[in-house]
Scaffold this active site. Structure first.
Site, PDB file in Angstrom:
ATOM      1  CE  LYS A  82     110.376  47.602 118.244  1.00 55.91           C
ATOM      2  NZ  LYS A  82     111.275  46.834 117.388  1.00 55.91           N
TER       3      LYS A  82
ATOM      4  CB  THR B 258     114.497  45.798 119.770  1.00 56.50           C
ATOM      5  OG1 THR B 258     113.496  45.824 118.755  1.00 56.50           O
ATOM      6  CG2 THR B 258     113.981  46.531 121.007  1.00 56.50           C
TER       7      THR B 258
ATOM      8  CE  LYS C 202     115.514  41.077 121.860  1.00 55.87           C
ATOM      9  NZ  LYS C 202     115.388  42.532 121.528  1.00 55.87           N
TER      10      LYS C 202
END
Length: 296
Positions: free
Chosen positions: A171, A95, A239
Site C-alpha cells: 500500500k 494506511t 501523511k
C-alpha cells in the site's frame, strides 16, 4: 456474522454499508454524530466509542487514518479489544508503515486474536459498491476468518503472503504512485492553463491519449468542475508520502520524485487547503503563477 467497523469516513462508511447489505450484523463506530446518524438510518447499529461496540464481535474492520489511531482504537484506553469474541479477526485497513502493521499484529497475537494486514484502495464510490481492492497479508486462519468480510467489501483481494507488514508495504508503494500521479496531473493542467490552452479541451485530449492516467482523469475532472469537496484530502498525501519517505529511509533508498510530490502537498496544506480534495494541490501552482482555475 457479527462485525464491527471503526471509522465511518469515506471508505469506512462504504465498507460498513456493503457489509450491512450483505446481511451481516454490523455496528459502526465513529465519534461524529452525523456519520452515526447516516449509518443508523441505513439500518446499522452504532457506537460512539470503540469500547461501546457490542460484546462478541467476530470480525472488526478498522478504517481510521493511521497506525496511531488504529492502535488507540484497538488497544488504547477505551479500545475495542475486550469487545471481541475469542479468536476474532482484526482487519486492519488504515494506511501505515510495515513496522507498525507488524507491531499491531504481534499485540493481537498476544491476545490470541487473528490479524489481517489489509489496507484498501478504490475510493468512496468503490467502497459503497463493495468493490474495493484489498492488499492483504496474514495467516491462512486470518484470511479464512475474514473471508465473509472481504467478500462483502472487495472486488479484488490480493493474498500477499503470511507475514503481516507485506500488505502495508504494497500500500505504501501504491501511495507513492498515487501521490506522484496526482501532483503531476495538477502540474500538467496548470501548465496548460498558463499557456492558454482551453482546460476542457486539454482534458479531453489527454484522457484520449497515451499520457492519460487514472488520477489525471479522475482528479482533473473535479478541478474542471471547481469541486474541491474531499473524497481523498490533501492531508492524506502529506501523511502517506511521509510513510513512503520513512520506509525508503529505512532501506537507504532514494525517492526524489515522491519527496517532491510530498513538498507540493505540504505547500497546499500550508495554504489552508489540507482539507480539500487532493487534486486541488493545483492551487500551489495557482498561487505561484496567478492562473485562474475553471469554476472559480
Amino acid at each position: 456474522m457479527k462485525v464491527g467497523v471503526i471509522g465511518l469516513g469515506s471508505m469506512g462508511m462504504g465498507a460498513a454499508l456493503s457489509l450491512l447489505h450483505a446481511g451481516h450484523d454490523v455496528t459502526g463506530c465513529d465519534m461524529r454524530e452525523a456519520a452515526r446518524a447516516e449509518f443508523a438510518a441505513a439500518g446499522g447499529g452504532v457506537a460512539d466509542r470503540a469500547d461501546a461496540l457490542p460484546q462478541g464481535i467476530e470480525a472488526l474492520v478498522v478504517l481510521v487514518v493511521n497506525a496511531a489511531q488504529t492502535e488507540a482504537a484497538l488497544f488504547g484506553p477505551g479500545g475495542a479489544v475486550d469487545r471481541l469474541a475469542p479468536g476474532a479477526v482484526i482487519v486492519s485497513s488504515a494506511t501505515m508503515g510495515p513496522d507498525a502493521a507488524r507491531a499491531l499484529a504481534e499485540r493481537a497475537r498476544e491476545r490470541q486474536l487473528l490479524f489481517l494486514d489489509a489496507p484498501v484502495s478504490g475510493g468512496a464510490v468503490k467502497a459503497r459498491a463493495g468493490e474495493m481492492t484489498v492488499m492483504a497479508s496474514g495467516s491462512a486462519a486470518a484470511f479464512n476468518a475474514a473471508a465473509p468480510v472481504l467478500d462483502a467489501v472487495a472486488a479484488k483481494v490480493w493474498n500477499l503472503g503470511e507475514e503481516p507488514g507485506i500488505g502495508a508495504t504494497v500500500k505504501v508503494v501504491h501511495q507513492l504512485l498515487a501521490g506522484v500521479h496526482i501532483a503531476v496531473a495538477a502540474e500538467a493542467m496548470a501548465l496548460g492553463i498558463r499557456a492558454g490552452a482551453d482546460p476542457r479541451q486539454l482534458y479531453d485530449v489527454v484522457t484520449s491519449a497515451a499520457g492519460n492516467s487514472w488520477m489525471f482523469e479522475n482528479r482533473m475532472a473535479r478541478v474542471l468542475d471547481g469541486d474541491d469537496a474531499p473524497r481523498s484530502a490533501v492531508d492524506i498525501f502529506v501523511k502517506d508520502l511521509g510513510l513512503v519517505a520513512d520506509m525508503a529511509r529505512g532501506l537507504d533508498f532514494p525517492v526524489p520524485i515522491a519527496a517532491t510530490a510530498q513538498q507540493l502537498f505540504t505547500a497546499a496544506r500550508a495554504m489552508g487547503q489540507g482539507g480539500k480534495d487532493d487534486g486541488f494541490v493545483i492551487r500551489v501552482w495557482q498561487a505561484m503563477t496567478g492562473i485562474k482555475l475553471p469554476g472559480e
